[in-house]
Design a protein around this motif. Sequence first.
Motif, PDB file in Angstrom:
ATOM      1  N   LYS A   6       0.832  -1.204   0.000  1.00  0.00           N
ATOM      2  CA  LYS A   6       0.000   0.000   0.000  1.00  0.00           C
ATOM      3  C   LYS A   6       0.876   1.268   0.000  1.00  0.00           C
ATOM      4  O   LYS A   6       0.574   2.238  -0.716  1.00  0.00           O
ATOM      5  CB  LYS A   6      -0.911  -0.031   1.236  1.00  0.00           C
ATOM      6  N   ALA A   7       1.930   1.248   0.776  1.00  0.00           N
ATOM      7  CA  ALA A   7       2.824   2.410   0.835  1.00  0.00           C
ATOM      8  C   ALA A   7       3.422   2.684  -0.550  1.00  0.00           C
ATOM      9  O   ALA A   7       3.515   3.841  -0.978  1.00  0.00           O
ATOM     10  CB  ALA A   7       3.941   2.169   1.855  1.00  0.00           C
ATOM     11  N   VAL A   8       3.785   1.610  -1.251  1.00  0.00           N
ATOM     12  CA  VAL A   8       4.344   1.778  -2.601  1.00  0.00           C
ATOM     13  C   VAL A   8       3.272   2.309  -3.555  1.00  0.00           C
ATOM     14  O   VAL A   8       3.542   3.164  -4.406  1.00  0.00           O
ATOM     15  CB  VAL A   8       4.961   0.446  -3.102  1.00  0.00           C
ATOM     16  N   ASP A   9       2.043   1.818  -3.397  1.00  0.00           N
ATOM     17  CA  ASP A   9       0.943   2.320  -4.240  1.00  0.00           C
ATOM     18  C   ASP A   9       0.756   3.828  -4.043  1.00  0.00           C
ATOM     19  O   ASP A   9       0.574   4.570  -5.000  1.00  0.00           O
ATOM     20  CB  ASP A   9      -0.373   1.589  -3.930  1.00  0.00           C
ATOM     21  N   VAL A  10       0.809   4.273  -2.790  1.00  0.00           N
ATOM     22  CA  VAL A  10       0.640   5.702  -2.492  1.00  0.00           C
ATOM     23  C   VAL A  10       1.827   6.497  -3.042  1.00  0.00           C
ATOM     24  O   VAL A  10       1.659   7.529  -3.697  1.00  0.00           O
ATOM     25  CB  VAL A  10       0.473   5.938  -0.964  1.00  0.00           C
ATOM     26  N   SER A  11       3.029   5.986  -2.811  1.00  0.00           N
ATOM     27  CA  SER A  11       4.234   6.659  -3.322  1.00  0.00           C
ATOM     28  C   SER A  11       4.189   6.772  -4.846  1.00  0.00           C
ATOM     29  O   SER A  11       4.578   7.789  -5.427  1.00  0.00           O
ATOM     30  CB  SER A  11       5.489   5.895  -2.910  1.00  0.00           C
ATOM     31  N   ARG A  12       3.710   5.714  -5.490  1.00  0.00           N
ATOM     32  CA  ARG A  12       3.625   5.713  -6.951  1.00  0.00           C
ATOM     33  C   ARG A  12       2.646   6.787  -7.440  1.00  0.00           C
ATOM     34  O   ARG A  12       2.922   7.499  -8.402  1.00  0.00           O
ATOM     35  CB  ARG A  12       3.204   4.326  -7.449  1.00  0.00           C
ATOM     36  N   GLN A  13       1.500   6.909  -6.733  1.00  0.00           N
ATOM     37  CA  GLN A  13       0.522   7.946  -7.117  1.00  0.00           C
ATOM     38  C   GLN A  13       1.142   9.340  -7.027  1.00  0.00           C
ATOM     39  O   GLN A  13       0.931  10.185  -7.894  1.00  0.00           O
ATOM     40  CB  GLN A  13      -0.698   7.885  -6.210  1.00  0.00           C
ATOM     41  N   ILE A  14       1.903   9.571  -5.965  1.00  0.00           N
ATOM     42  CA  ILE A  14       2.544  10.881  -5.781  1.00  0.00           C
ATOM     43  C   ILE A  14       3.513  11.149  -6.939  1.00  0.00           C
ATOM     44  O   ILE A  14       3.528  12.217  -7.540  1.00  0.00           O
ATOM     45  CB  ILE A  14       3.299  10.929  -4.422  1.00  0.00           C
ATOM     46  N   MET A  15       4.298  10.124  -7.258  1.00  0.00           N
ATOM     47  CA  MET A  15       5.307  10.277  -8.311  1.00  0.00           C
ATOM     48  C   MET A  15       4.665  10.396  -9.692  1.00  0.00           C
ATOM     49  O   MET A  15       5.113  11.196 -10.527  1.00  0.00           O
ATOM     50  CB  MET A  15       6.247   9.060  -8.252  1.00  0.00           C
ATOM     51  N   GLU A  16       3.615   9.618  -9.936  1.00  0.00           N
ATOM     52  CA  GLU A  16       2.912   9.702 -11.232  1.00  0.00           C
ATOM     53  C   GLU A  16       2.378  11.112 -11.437  1.00  0.00           C
ATOM     54  O   GLU A  16       2.474  11.685 -12.523  1.00  0.00           O
ATOM     55  CB  GLU A  16       1.741   8.707 -11.289  1.00  0.00           C
ATOM     56  N   LYS A  17       1.812  11.671 -10.372  1.00  0.00           N
ATOM     57  CA  LYS A  17       1.242  13.025 -10.484  1.00  0.00           C
ATOM     58  C   LYS A  17       2.345  14.041 -10.767  1.00  0.00           C
ATOM     59  O   LYS A  17       2.200  14.898 -11.643  1.00  0.00           O
ATOM     60  CB  LYS A  17       0.477  13.373  -9.207  1.00  0.00           C
ATOM     61  N   ALA A  18       3.462  13.912 -10.045  1.00  0.00           N
ATOM     62  CA  ALA A  18       4.567  14.855 -10.250  1.00  0.00           C
ATOM     63  C   ALA A  18       5.097  14.756 -11.689  1.00  0.00           C
ATOM     64  O   ALA A  18       5.306  15.775 -12.350  1.00  0.00           O
ATOM     65  CB  ALA A  18       5.690  14.575  -9.248  1.00  0.00           C
ATOM     66  N   LEU A  19       5.276  13.524 -12.172  1.00  0.00           N
ATOM     67  CA  LEU A  19       5.815  13.345 -13.523  1.00  0.00           C
ATOM     68  C   LEU A  19       4.830  13.871 -14.571  1.00  0.00           C
ATOM     69  O   LEU A  19       5.226  14.522 -15.544  1.00  0.00           O
ATOM     70  CB  LEU A  19       6.152  11.869 -13.776  1.00  0.00           C
ATOM     71  N   SER A  20       3.535  13.607 -14.354  1.00  0.00           N
ATOM     72  CA  SER A  20       2.518  14.106 -15.288  1.00  0.00           C
ATOM     73  C   SER A  20       2.503  15.622 -15.302  1.00  0.00           C
ATOM     74  O   SER A  20       2.480  16.244 -16.365  1.00  0.00           O
ATOM     75  CB  SER A  20       1.119  13.599 -14.907  1.00  0.00           C
ATOM     76  N   ASP A  21       2.510  16.228 -14.098  1.00  0.00           N
ATOM     77  CA  ASP A  21       2.492  17.691 -14.007  1.00  0.00           C
ATOM     78  C   ASP A  21       3.688  18.308 -14.729  1.00  0.00           C
ATOM     79  O   ASP A  21       3.595  19.397 -15.294  1.00  0.00           O
ATOM     80  CB  ASP A  21       2.490  18.149 -12.536  1.00  0.00           C
ATOM     81  N   LEU A  22       4.814  17.607 -14.677  1.00  0.00           N
ATOM     82  CA  LEU A  22       6.024  18.127 -15.329  1.00  0.00           C
ATOM     83  C   LEU A  22       6.109  17.732 -16.800  1.00  0.00           C
ATOM     84  O   LEU A  22       7.062  18.077 -17.489  1.00  0.00           O
ATOM     85  CB  LEU A  22       7.275  17.630 -14.588  1.00  0.00           C
ATOM     86  N   GLY A  23       5.116  16.971 -17.243  1.00  0.00           N
ATOM     87  CA  GLY A  23       5.088  16.558 -18.654  1.00  0.00           C
ATOM     88  C   GLY A  23       6.172  15.546 -19.012  1.00  0.00           C
ATOM     89  O   GLY A  23       6.613  15.480 -20.154  1.00  0.00           O
ATOM     90  N   LEU A  24       6.578  14.749 -18.044  1.00  0.00           N
ATOM     91  CA  LEU A  24       7.622  13.751 -18.315  1.00  0.00           C
ATOM     92  C   LEU A  24       7.000  12.380 -18.599  1.00  0.00           C
ATOM     93  O   LEU A  24       6.198  11.883 -17.809  1.00  0.00           O
ATOM     94  CB  LEU A  24       8.576  13.647 -17.114  1.00  0.00           C
ATOM     95  N   HIS A  25       7.388  11.799 -19.707  1.00  0.00           N
ATOM     96  CA  HIS A  25       6.854  10.499 -20.090  1.00  0.00           C
ATOM     97  C   HIS A  25       7.374   9.413 -19.143  1.00  0.00           C
ATOM     98  O   HIS A  25       8.566   9.331 -18.879  1.00  0.00           O
ATOM     99  CB  HIS A  25       7.288  10.195 -21.531  1.00  0.00           C
ATOM    100  N   TYR A  26       6.470   8.577 -18.633  1.00  0.00           N
ATOM    101  CA  TYR A  26       6.895   7.468 -17.770  1.00  0.00           C
ATOM    102  C   TYR A  26       6.155   6.203 -18.140  1.00  0.00           C
ATOM    103  O   TYR A  26       5.068   6.254 -18.724  1.00  0.00           O
ATOM    104  CB  TYR A  26       6.665   7.821 -16.287  1.00  0.00           C
TER     105      TYR A  26
END
Length: 354
Positions: free
Chosen positions: A267-287
């Motif tokens: 669950k902690a990894v799922d939450v961390s991933r959501q945070i990182m996905e949002k940051a990468l999306s906001d910055l327009g970085l392809h992941y």
Amino acid sequence: SFSLPMLENVAIPDVNNPVRLNFNENALGMSPRAKQAAIDAVPKANRYAKAEMPLLNKRLAKHHKVDDTQILLTAGSSEGIRSAIAAFVKPNTQLVIPELTYGDGEHFAKIFNLKITKVPSLPDWQIDIKGIQKAAEDYNGFSIVYLVNPNNPTSTVFATSEIESWIKSKPKNTIFIVDEAYAEFVNDPAFESVDKLITQGYDNVILLKTFSKIHAMAGLRVGYVVSSVENIKNIAQYIAGEKLNYCGVCAALASIDDQPFLTYSKKAVDVSRQIMEKALSDLGLHYLKSQTNFMFHKSPIDLKDYRELMKNNFILIGRDFNPATNWCRISLGSPSEMLYVAKVMRELKEKGKI
Ligand code: PLP
């Protein structure tokens, strides 16, 4: 029971305590029960883990629905990779791997002088299973196929159905080593462990597992191999010895039954991933869509400069992964660490540095 690290708590790293996102470790620390078991084992560690190793072996056999004789305990899965390859070295053997995958397969195969065949990836570094099959079928000799699922450094899975019919066709001169180090983090239902094929009696599959990732025990060095009785006997000849780290064995025994911790760890990894996905999306970085405790994204600037910039902000990120030039692997730390990382990345963007 466990509660997630408070999301409003943004980590405050410094030069001596950076956020370590460079080795796909588990930032939570091991299960409290596992920790206690390791501590309790210290005074007994003048002895070998003669009584505890069979208990762990038995527990893992139950977990994978195989016989006790189908499990081999190893010092991390690194020893599993090395010994499984060593067991199948014969004249004219090649190791077939995707061009972008975990490096230990290639590293050990080279030590044994095997030919290395790297199969180009599909777009977005997806593994070309058909291409791998062709490379094995076209080869005039024995093929060791080493597949990491989910893959490292890409964080993605291939559907188990993609290799299932190939394995079930029992191709001549081919053995499959499947490394499922990160399987417990997967959300994609297309992924299934190959342990079911081993349970069904297919003797051409070797499954490698580790306590380093979801169990957060990287430093205690416990892993294991699951395969047919005959393969296990063969591979057992190539491990360093039948003895394992006493504290590690005891911690693993405690951790495997600590379901609340394992749920929390995922669950902690799922939450961390959501945070990182949002940051990468906001910055327009392809992941790539991560199924693991790390993510693979396009570096906004030259990777070496990106790594330096992040390091100056007390964040350690992944090394180069050829041939993925300027793609970056960032391990997922605790949610509070990832909030810090997201904050730093947004600030760097505002300053025009990335
Ligand atoms: N397999 C994969 C895919 C990995 O990513 C790693 C470590 O990062 C390992 C195996 C080796 O880990 P260990 O020896 O700690 O089990």
